[in-house]
Design a protein around this motif. Structure first.
Motif, mmCIF file in Angstrom:
data_model
loop_
_atom_site.group_PDB
_atom_site.id
_atom_site.type_symbol
_atom_site.label_atom_id
_atom_site.label_comp_id
_atom_site.label_asym_id
_atom_site.label_seq_id
_atom_site.Cartn_x
_atom_site.Cartn_y
_atom_site.Cartn_z
ATOM 1 N N VAL A 179 22.654 -4.653 -70.236
ATOM 2 C CA VAL A 179 22.920 -6.142 -70.775
ATOM 3 C C VAL A 179 24.330 -6.138 -69.477
ATOM 4 C CG1 VAL A 179 24.188 -7.096 -72.530
ATOM 5 C CG2 VAL A 179 21.741 -5.486 -72.800
ATOM 6 N N TYR A 181 24.670 -5.219 -66.887
ATOM 7 C CA TYR A 181 24.496 -5.542 -65.252
ATOM 8 C C TYR A 181 23.898 -6.871 -65.044
ATOM 9 C CZ TYR A 181 24.111 -0.248 -63.138
ATOM 10 O OH TYR A 181 24.508 0.078 -63.149
ATOM 11 N N THR A 182 23.236 -7.717 -66.046
ATOM 12 C CA THR A 182 22.396 -9.353 -66.782
ATOM 13 C C THR A 182 24.116 -10.144 -66.513
ATOM 14 O OG1 THR A 182 20.552 -8.280 -67.857
ATOM 15 C CG2 THR A 182 21.670 -9.990 -67.799
ATOM 16 N N ALA A 185 25.968 -10.101 -62.882
ATOM 17 C CA ALA A 185 24.665 -10.662 -62.239
ATOM 18 C C ALA A 185 25.533 -12.006 -62.676
ATOM 19 C CB ALA A 185 23.306 -9.893 -62.009
ATOM 20 N N ARG A 186 26.507 -12.628 -63.672
ATOM 21 C CA ARG A 186 26.154 -14.104 -63.805
ATOM 22 C C ARG A 186 27.454 -14.934 -62.331
ATOM 23 N NH1 ARG A 186 22.393 -14.452 -63.365
ATOM 24 N NH2 ARG A 186 21.976 -12.626 -64.490
ATOM 25 N N CYS A 188 27.326 -13.691 -59.137
ATOM 26 C CA CYS A 188 26.872 -13.786 -58.248
ATOM 27 C C CYS A 188 24.984 -15.059 -58.316
ATOM 28 C CB CYS A 188 26.547 -12.573 -56.926
ATOM 29 S SG CYS A 188 25.394 -11.352 -58.388
ATOM 30 N N ASP A 189 25.441 -15.534 -59.071
ATOM 31 C CA ASP A 189 23.545 -16.059 -59.522
ATOM 32 C C ASP A 189 24.073 -16.978 -58.593
ATOM 33 O OD1 ASP A 189 21.783 -17.339 -60.325
ATOM 34 O OD2 ASP A 189 22.213 -17.224 -61.954
ATOM 35 N N PRO A 190 23.059 -17.646 -57.839
ATOM 36 C CA PRO A 190 23.117 -18.616 -56.941
ATOM 37 C C PRO A 190 22.997 -20.243 -58.340
ATOM 38 C CG PRO A 190 21.356 -17.681 -56.641
ATOM 39 C CD PRO A 190 21.371 -16.550 -57.712
ATOM 40 N N SER B 131 22.908 -17.712 -48.712
ATOM 41 C CA SER B 131 22.461 -19.540 -49.599
ATOM 42 C C SER B 131 23.535 -20.141 -48.384
ATOM 43 C CB SER B 131 22.839 -19.670 -50.927
ATOM 44 O OG SER B 131 23.405 -18.970 -52.060
ATOM 45 N N ALA B 185 15.418 -17.692 -59.120
ATOM 46 C CA ALA B 185 16.143 -16.517 -58.395
ATOM 47 C C ALA B 185 16.518 -15.266 -59.148
ATOM 48 C CB ALA B 185 18.088 -17.132 -59.208
ATOM 49 N N ARG B 186 15.119 -14.586 -59.851
ATOM 50 C CA ARG B 186 14.867 -13.864 -59.699
ATOM 51 C C ARG B 186 14.503 -12.908 -58.437
ATOM 52 N NH1 ARG B 186 17.379 -13.724 -62.233
ATOM 53 N NH2 ARG B 186 17.430 -15.552 -62.906
ATOM 54 N N CYS B 188 16.280 -12.723 -55.692
ATOM 55 C CA CYS B 188 17.369 -12.238 -55.181
ATOM 56 C C CYS B 188 18.950 -11.156 -56.421
ATOM 57 C CB CYS B 188 18.023 -13.489 -54.140
ATOM 58 S SG CYS B 188 18.983 -14.549 -55.559
ATOM 59 N N ASP B 189 18.069 -11.324 -57.290
ATOM 60 C CA ASP B 189 18.815 -10.969 -58.974
ATOM 61 C C ASP B 189 19.051 -9.152 -58.505
ATOM 62 O OD1 ASP B 189 19.840 -10.083 -60.885
ATOM 63 O OD2 ASP B 189 18.090 -10.710 -62.235
ATOM 64 N N PRO B 190 20.931 -8.763 -58.403
ATOM 65 C CA PRO B 190 21.080 -7.715 -58.118
ATOM 66 C C PRO B 190 20.152 -6.553 -59.408
ATOM 67 C CG PRO B 190 22.748 -8.640 -58.574
ATOM 68 C CD PRO B 190 21.557 -9.677 -58.292
ATOM 69 N N VAL B 191 19.994 -7.185 -60.389
ATOM 70 C CA VAL B 191 20.074 -6.242 -61.531
ATOM 71 C C VAL B 191 18.472 -5.020 -61.318
ATOM 72 C CG1 VAL B 191 19.004 -6.183 -63.536
ATOM 73 C CG2 VAL B 191 21.237 -8.349 -62.865
ATOM 74 N N PHE B 194 19.733 -2.265 -58.981
ATOM 75 C CA PHE B 194 21.448 -1.526 -59.972
ATOM 76 C C PHE B 194 20.352 -0.421 -60.604
ATOM 77 C CE2 PHE B 194 24.819 -4.507 -58.865
ATOM 78 C CZ PHE B 194 25.101 -3.644 -57.596
ATOM 79 N N THR B 213 14.862 -9.761 -70.319
ATOM 80 C CA THR B 213 16.200 -10.992 -70.634
ATOM 81 C C THR B 213 16.022 -12.356 -70.698
ATOM 82 O OG1 THR B 213 17.142 -10.415 -68.487
ATOM 83 C CG2 THR B 213 17.893 -9.000 -70.275
ATOM 84 N N LEU B 218 19.797 -12.857 -73.923
ATOM 85 C CA LEU B 218 19.778 -11.678 -74.483
ATOM 86 C C LEU B 218 19.997 -11.489 -76.038
ATOM 87 C CD1 LEU B 218 22.826 -11.339 -71.937
ATOM 88 C CD2 LEU B 218 20.867 -9.802 -72.469
#
Lengths: 221, 221
Positions: A179, A181-182, A185-186, A188-190, B131, B185-186, B188-191, B194, B213, B218
């Motif tokens: 949670v 991390y999620t 991650a907002r 750096c969300d494109p 991007s 976006a999944r 390039c998601d860093p979650v 990590f 998620t 959530l």
DNA sequence: GTCTATAAATAGATAGAC
DNA sequence: GTCTATCTATTTATAGAC
């Protein structure tokens, strides 16, 4: 996920020693501090716009209006400058957290934080640091200022996550770290940027839409 | 969101003209194609690992085992090489889409695509293109191969989004473009990365958690 | 501490022999 | 088409005068 008491948001870097004569903060020192602030602010604008790799020290110097060599009197490297930028943003985040009503529902606190992050990003105030760059990552992990600031913010958010799960407003099946991390991650969300490029939505609408996908998910309810 | 019929996944680059004598594909040409494939594959590995800015043409050349100058006989610039990498991945995605059962529920198709993207990324096969980089973005938008491949995949996914919304399995309140971006976006998601660094979960577990998620959100249900 | 000037290293791209 | 060698530009970082 450790909860840490944070009675004040921004402890002064050099608080006067108790009983000591309040040191005369010289005008020169004040100017120096202001200059450093201006440098970090310019760096953060550029970091938000272009990212770490594409930002150059020349650009920072030009934005501040000083010579590049002068930058290195304040920050020993590009990585250090970026780290200072992250510390600055984490401090702003901490200031924001301190403004939230203490008694609000933990889930609402979490939403407020995410909303703040996305608005900061849409406004170009959120530095985007690539997670891959090893020299930068090493510098961040070696910076106590950064780790301290990150831990303070993470502890506060972490406590809300736990409270919201105990509350049954946040899914208890998800590991708290996932949670956290999620939510982070907002930053750096494109998706918000792409929606903004489309020109169909205001910043506030974009934030609400992405908040909805984040908390409610894509499924129909 | 236009649906486009895609009877075959990978149209040959130079299909034999109807009525023309099937051209003898010379051994040399085959070797050339294989070499180019090896170059793009190496580039994609590096793009996945370090991103566009940190990947150097020297590294690509070293990985392939040829001289850097030889790269430029195949690809006129770093941007062109990265574009070829993206076209390659989009082709692989298209191949994967073609393997999905036609009659499955559209929401399940979408989940399968996201799962494939995340597994490809965790396996280091998904190039991550920033991007922000304007020279790269310009090169991509100028590449017909890239735009074609992207449109083919997007049309297929877009049709599933519309079907799932008509189906009432996907939230009908969300603009389809937002859903499409959220799914993309999944990649390039860093979650996931990590979580992988944490070492607590297998790749498959990570994918399932992030899928949850993404689609369930959530919130507790 | 700020400046000009420059070092040192690196990266994208090309020349020209074979 | 592949190679070695090189060009050109850029970038991080520093030297040294003031």
């Amino acid at each position: 996920m450790l909860q840490v008491a944070t009675p004040f948001a921004h402890p002064a870097k050099n608080p006067p020693l108790p009983g000591a004569r309040t040191p005369q903060v010289s005008f020169k020192t004040q100017m120096l501090q202001a200059r450093e602030d201006a440098i970090v602010e310019a760096a953060n604008r550029l970091l938000a716009e272009k990212g770490f790799d594409l930002m150059t020290m020349d650009q920072v110097a030009a934005n501040v209006g000083i010579a590049k060599a002068s930058l290195y009197k304040h920050f020993s490297s590009k990585e250090q400058l970026a780290a200072a930028g992250m510390v600055r943003v984490l401090g702003q985040a901490q200031d924001f957290l301190a403004t939230l009503p203490t008694r609000a529902a933990p889930l609402d606190q979490l939403k407020a934080v995410v909303r703040w992050m996305m608005l900061a990003r849409l406004a170009g105030r959120m530095p985007s640091l690539p997670s891959e760059n090893s020299t930068l990552r090493a510098a961040l992990l070696a910076s106590n200022d950064y780790l301290d600031a990150l831990m303070r913010v993470s502890d506060q958010i972490g406590s809300w996550i736990e409270a919201a799960q105990a509350n049954c407003t946040l899914s208890a099946r998800l590991p708290p770290l996932l949670v956290l991390y999620t939510l982070y991650a907002r930053a750096c969300d494109p998706v918000p940027e792409f929606l903004k490029l489309g020109g169909q939505h205001s910043d506030e609408e974009i934030v609400q839409l992405v908040l909805s996908t984040c908390f409610d998910g894509l499924n129909a309810r």
